[in-house]
Design a protein around this motif. Structure first.
Motif, PDB file in Angstrom:
ATOM      1  N   PHE A 271      17.556 -16.776  38.057  1.00 61.44           N
ATOM      2  CA  PHE A 271      17.738 -15.610  38.967  1.00 61.44           C
ATOM      3  C   PHE A 271      18.340 -14.455  38.740  1.00 61.44           C
ATOM      4  CE2 PHE A 271      19.356 -14.194  42.526  1.00 61.44           C
ATOM      5  CZ  PHE A 271      18.436 -13.667  43.779  1.00 61.44           C
ATOM      6  N   TRP A 272      19.710 -14.932  38.898  1.00 59.85           N
ATOM      7  CA  TRP A 272      21.130 -14.298  38.644  1.00 59.85           C
ATOM      8  C   TRP A 272      21.129 -13.372  37.665  1.00 59.85           C
ATOM      9  CZ3 TRP A 272      22.551 -13.139  43.152  1.00 59.85           C
ATOM     10  CH2 TRP A 272      22.605 -14.158  44.086  1.00 59.85           C
ATOM     11  N   ARG A 273      20.958 -14.295  36.639  1.00 60.92           N
ATOM     12  CA  ARG A 273      20.551 -13.010  35.285  1.00 60.92           C
ATOM     13  C   ARG A 273      19.898 -12.094  35.259  1.00 60.92           C
ATOM     14  NH1 ARG A 273      19.934 -16.263  29.631  1.00 60.92           N
ATOM     15  NH2 ARG A 273      22.073 -16.634  30.506  1.00 60.92           N
ATOM     16  N   LEU A 274      18.642 -11.871  36.021  1.00 64.58           N
ATOM     17  CA  LEU A 274      17.129 -11.287  36.210  1.00 64.58           C
ATOM     18  C   LEU A 274      17.979 -10.017  37.083  1.00 64.58           C
ATOM     19  CD1 LEU A 274      14.261 -10.057  35.451  1.00 64.58           C
ATOM     20  CD2 LEU A 274      13.576 -11.533  37.648  1.00 64.58           C
ATOM     21  N   TYR A 275      18.366 -11.013  38.756  1.00 59.97           N
ATOM     22  CA  TYR A 275      18.660 -10.069  39.533  1.00 59.97           C
ATOM     23  C   TYR A 275      19.550  -8.850  38.636  1.00 59.97           C
ATOM     24  CZ  TYR A 275      20.341  -8.264  44.042  1.00 59.97           C
ATOM     25  OH  TYR A 275      20.139  -7.993  45.262  1.00 59.97           O
ATOM     26  N   HIS A 276      20.381  -9.202  38.412  1.00 59.71           N
ATOM     27  CA  HIS A 276      21.599  -8.963  37.601  1.00 59.71           C
ATOM     28  C   HIS A 276      21.364  -7.282  36.991  1.00 59.71           C
ATOM     29  CE1 HIS A 276      25.972  -7.372  36.115  1.00 59.71           C
ATOM     30  NE2 HIS A 276      25.469  -8.115  34.625  1.00 59.71           N
ATOM     31  N   ARG A 277      20.689  -7.986  36.333  1.00 60.74           N
ATOM     32  CA  ARG A 277      19.653  -7.103  34.689  1.00 60.74           C
ATOM     33  C   ARG A 277      18.925  -6.015  35.095  1.00 60.74           C
ATOM     34  NH1 ARG A 277      17.311 -10.133  30.828  1.00 60.74           N
ATOM     35  NH2 ARG A 277      19.204 -10.828  30.212  1.00 60.74           N
TER      36      ARG A 277
ATOM     37  N   ARG B  21       6.515 -10.375  42.570  1.00 63.59           N
ATOM     38  CA  ARG B  21       6.707  -9.531  42.088  1.00 63.59           C
ATOM     39  C   ARG B  21       8.373 -10.629  41.153  1.00 63.59           C
ATOM     40  NH1 ARG B  21       5.436  -3.375  42.504  1.00 63.59           N
ATOM     41  NH2 ARG B  21       3.541  -3.701  43.659  1.00 63.59           N
ATOM     42  N   PHE B  22       9.304 -10.852  41.511  1.00 65.47           N
ATOM     43  CA  PHE B  22      10.757 -11.239  41.486  1.00 65.47           C
ATOM     44  C   PHE B  22      10.097 -12.513  40.736  1.00 65.47           C
ATOM     45  CE2 PHE B  22      14.944 -12.802  40.809  1.00 65.47           C
ATOM     46  CZ  PHE B  22      15.172 -11.801  40.615  1.00 65.47           C
ATOM     47  N   LEU B  23       8.868 -13.238  41.644  1.00 64.82           N
ATOM     48  CA  LEU B  23       9.100 -14.774  40.943  1.00 64.82           C
ATOM     49  C   LEU B  23       8.295 -14.108  39.836  1.00 64.82           C
ATOM     50  CD1 LEU B  23       9.297 -16.699  44.392  1.00 64.82           C
ATOM     51  CD2 LEU B  23      10.713 -16.928  42.354  1.00 64.82           C
ATOM     52  N   THR B  24       7.175 -13.773  39.572  1.00 64.15           N
ATOM     53  CA  THR B  24       6.396 -13.308  38.555  1.00 64.15           C
ATOM     54  C   THR B  24       6.846 -13.178  37.144  1.00 64.15           C
ATOM     55  OG1 THR B  24       4.579 -13.067  39.670  1.00 64.15           O
ATOM     56  CG2 THR B  24       4.443 -12.480  38.086  1.00 64.15           C
ATOM     57  N   LEU B  25       8.131 -12.503  37.418  1.00 63.56           N
ATOM     58  CA  LEU B  25       8.822 -12.210  36.420  1.00 63.56           C
ATOM     59  C   LEU B  25      10.274 -12.692  35.749  1.00 63.56           C
ATOM     60  CD1 LEU B  25      10.048  -8.312  37.441  1.00 63.56           C
ATOM     61  CD2 LEU B  25       8.820  -8.430  35.489  1.00 63.56           C
ATOM     62  N   MET B  26      10.024 -13.360  36.982  1.00 57.15           N
ATOM     63  CA  MET B  26      11.310 -14.747  36.416  1.00 57.15           C
ATOM     64  C   MET B  26      10.833 -15.774  35.974  1.00 57.15           C
ATOM     65  SD  MET B  26      13.779 -16.948  38.677  1.00 57.15           S
ATOM     66  CE  MET B  26      14.455 -18.108  39.073  1.00 57.15           C
ATOM     67  N   ALA B  27       9.184 -15.990  35.986  1.00 59.61           N
ATOM     68  CA  ALA B  27       8.390 -17.212  35.763  1.00 59.61           C
ATOM     69  C   ALA B  27       8.473 -16.363  34.301  1.00 59.61           C
ATOM     70  CB  ALA B  27       6.956 -17.335  36.008  1.00 59.61           C
ATOM     71  N   PHE B  28       8.062 -15.350  33.564  1.00 58.82           N
ATOM     72  CA  PHE B  28       8.020 -14.846  32.263  1.00 58.82           C
ATOM     73  C   PHE B  28       8.901 -15.042  32.056  1.00 58.82           C
ATOM     74  CE2 PHE B  28       3.851 -11.851  33.830  1.00 58.82           C
ATOM     75  CZ  PHE B  28       3.655 -13.097  33.715  1.00 58.82           C
ATOM     76  N   HIS B  29      10.494 -14.885  31.888  1.00 56.84           N
ATOM     77  CA  HIS B  29      11.748 -15.048  30.743  1.00 56.84           C
ATOM     78  C   HIS B  29      11.904 -16.183  31.118  1.00 56.84           C
ATOM     79  CE1 HIS B  29      13.351 -10.772  30.745  1.00 56.84           C
ATOM     80  NE2 HIS B  29      12.701 -10.489  32.484  1.00 56.84           N
TER      81      HIS B  29
END
Length: 598
Positions: free
Chosen positions: A156-162, A179-187
């Motif tokens: 979460f924080w890695r994506l949020y920070h980026r 959308r955030f959770l979808t992006l996070m799932a892909f990562h």
């Protein structure tokens, strides 16, 4: 993003920074974009979820999409931009070997069956679904289990920070909640190197953020991400304000996940929507197959045992078997080729999907599938809880069939009466009157209504917070549900026998009225301000696991609550159906199964 939400996020950052020993002045000067990727133990899971909650929730996202319906491609382009800002290109998602599933009812169960089947082959699986029941990390699973709080917090924080670092004046820094959770799932799936990802569509299909596509030549939508196989479960009416008010319009949206040259499977649908799916597949050059009934796959072998109860799960299992079978075949052929149809279909020119003997791994996967909150039964002493998040007309009908069949197969107690209780709530643009009418044949003794709040105040648990509604709004909706139920009762009863007063809030709003005395031909109805109070009244301390503190003052002040409590305490068996909303089921599970919150 609203100024209020920005202030809230900043306040959360300052609070977290202060807890880590950073002065608020330094934290404010550095800002969120300067926060290093946090992996140290001081960054707690609940901190991440609280920050996630400052983004728009799914309800807010729905309202936003409704306003932007005139240009849905803009949403897809925005999702692609978020993906690029997060450090990925659409082509990177090809490495996930995605199985993409949509539908109105049964898509989550189909995904669960599919994931468990392929996991039984020893494959490392990813599974993205929505909504969550108890904890948000349930939406992102690896090998069938929600990712750990530590892993969720890290990603979460890695994506949020980026995303914070890559914002500029031309774009909103953060995507909405889903959308955030979808992006996070892909990562997560890419970084954790899963062999495949089962991805459940959020809403619709064509313009859902899981369906990243680009505009191709000649104005056609062509796939950029290439799933291995796609599936469409049973279609019905839901999210009408967003997807359309007919099953045919909804089918067009669902068929939007079809990709050129990528096999797709669907279960038997009514003629109209099935014809729409067929036409969509032909336009996109997608080979679409109709799944044979599960009985066809059982011929010549022992019956298949499903881990999920209910006759309607057989359709979901049949679709899952085709998805898993196709995925395995395409991996063997390195992604080439199409399934070999067993014979031309007789329904609307669709070929029938292959008929094959399920392998031992497939049988094991179907038998071991677990999907909480869907046709789930918890037996606790005299209480039996039946949990099913049915929230459409067709799924409510399936829920009623399952519940009544389960009651027929029960052991009848000899030491006293049986009591049937309905615990219900509905949200969004669902038609509660239609759902309640479908539930009436179950002959409930009591109908209980409450909002999807585990407690009146949810500040102690970020996973259960919802910023899009107020307590007054959800209680008023519960009162409307009660009025619908009372009206249905009045249609079946003589108006001379009793009168039903208009609902008015009373006392502390923990308990609101009941129109009928117990032991009449109509169910007595009650409204509680939260799930915990409703469960306390229903269980009367007789559930060996759900043992809350003493009930709040005034819980039994209403005459029906008081008399009903006596009946519930003396009943030999209490059968409780919880339905109408997956969020309601999730709140009930949180209280009945405390381990799910740990």
């Amino acid at each position: 993003m609203s100024r209020a939400r920005s202030h809230l996020r900043a306040a959360l950052f300052l609070a977290a920074a202060s807890a880590r020993g950073i002065t608020t002045q330094v934290a404010a000067r550095r800002g969120l974009s300067a926060w290093p990727v946090p992996q140290e133990p001081s960054m707690e899971y609940q901190d991440a979820v609280r920050m996630l909650n400052t983004l728009q929730t799914n309800a807010g996202y729905l309202e936003q999409v409704k306003r932007q319906r005139g240009d849905p491609q803009t949403q897809l382009e925005a999702m692609e931009l978020y993906l690029a800002r997060s450090g990925l290109q659409v082509e990177d998602l090809d490495r996930l070997n995605i199985i993409h599933v949509t539908g109105t009812k049964g898509k989550g169960s189909t995904c669960a069956f599919t994931e468990c089947i392929l996991r039984s082959y020893g494959l490392k699986t990813g599974f993205f679904s929505s909504p969550h029941l108890v904890q948000v990390r349930e939406r992102i699973r690896i090998n069938g289990q929600p990712i750990s709080p530590e892993l969720f917090t890290k990603y979460f924080w890695r994506l949020y920070h980026r995303l914070e670092e890559t914002k500029d004046g031309s774009c909103v820094s953060m995507p909405p909640y889903f959308r955030f959770l979808t992006l996070m799932a892909f990562h997560v799936f890419l970084q954790e190197k899963v062999d495949l990802a089962v991805v459940e569509v959020g809403i619709g299909g064509a313009y859902d953020c899981t369906n990243i596509i680009r505009a191709g030549p000649h104005g056609l939508f062509l796939p950029c991400r290439k799933p291995v196989v796609c599936g469409v479960s049973s279609l019905g009416i839901d999210h009408t304000s967003l997807l359309g008010d007919t099953v045919e319009k909804i089918a067009w949206q669902k068929g939007g996940i079809f990709k050129q040259g990528v096999p797709a499977f669907t279960v038997l649908q009514p003629e109209g929507p099935l014809a729409v799916l067929r036409d969509r597949a032909q336009q996109i050059s997608c080979p679409l197959y109709l799944c044979p009934m599960l009985e066809a796959l059982e011929e010549g072998g022992p019956p298949l045992t499903l881990g999920l109860e209910g006759e309607h799960q057989r359709s979901n299992a049949a679709l899952a078997l085709q998805l898993a079978h196709c995925w395995l075949q395409r991996q063997d052929r390195h992604g080439a080729g199409e399934p070999k149809a067993s014979r031309p279909g007789l329904l609307w020119q669709l070929p029938l999907a292959p008929v094959f003997q399920p392998t031992s791994h497939m049988r094991l996967g179907l038998r071991n599938t677990e999907w909480p909150g869907r046709t789930q039964v918890l037996r606790r002493g005299p209480l039996t809880w039946y949990l099913d998040g049915a929230h459409t007309a067709s799924s409510a009908q399936a829920c009623v069939r399952w519940f009544r069949q389960a009651l027929q197969g029960r052991e009848r107690p000899s030491g006293g009466p049986e009591v049937r209780v309905l615990l219900f709530n509905a949200t969004g643009d669902r038609d509660p009157a239609a759902l309640l009418k479908l539930l009436q044949p179950c002959q409930f003794d009591y109908a209980v209504f409450c909002p999807n709040l585990t407690e009146v105040s949810s500040t102690g648990n970020a996973d259960q917070q919802n910023f899009t509604v107020t307590l007054d709004q959800v209680l008023l909706r519960c009162l409307e549900h009660q009025q619908h139920w009372n009206h249905l009762d009045e249609e079946q009863a003589s108006p001379d026998l009793w009168s039903a007063p208009s609902p008015e809030p009373g006392g502390s709003a923990s308990l609101l009225l009941a129109p009928h005395p117990p032991h009449t031909c109509s169910a007595s109805s009650l409204v509680f301000s939260c799930i915990s109070h409703a469960l306390q009244w229903i269980s009367q301390g007789r559930d060996p696991i759900f043992q809350p503190p003493s009930p709040p003052k005034g819980l039994l002040t209403h005459p029906v609550a008081h008399s009903g409590a006596s009946i519930l305490r003396e009943a030999a068996a209490i059968h409780v159906l919880v339905t109408g909303s997956l969020h309601l089921v999730g709140g009930v599970l949180k209280l009945l199964e405390p381990a799910l919150s740990q």
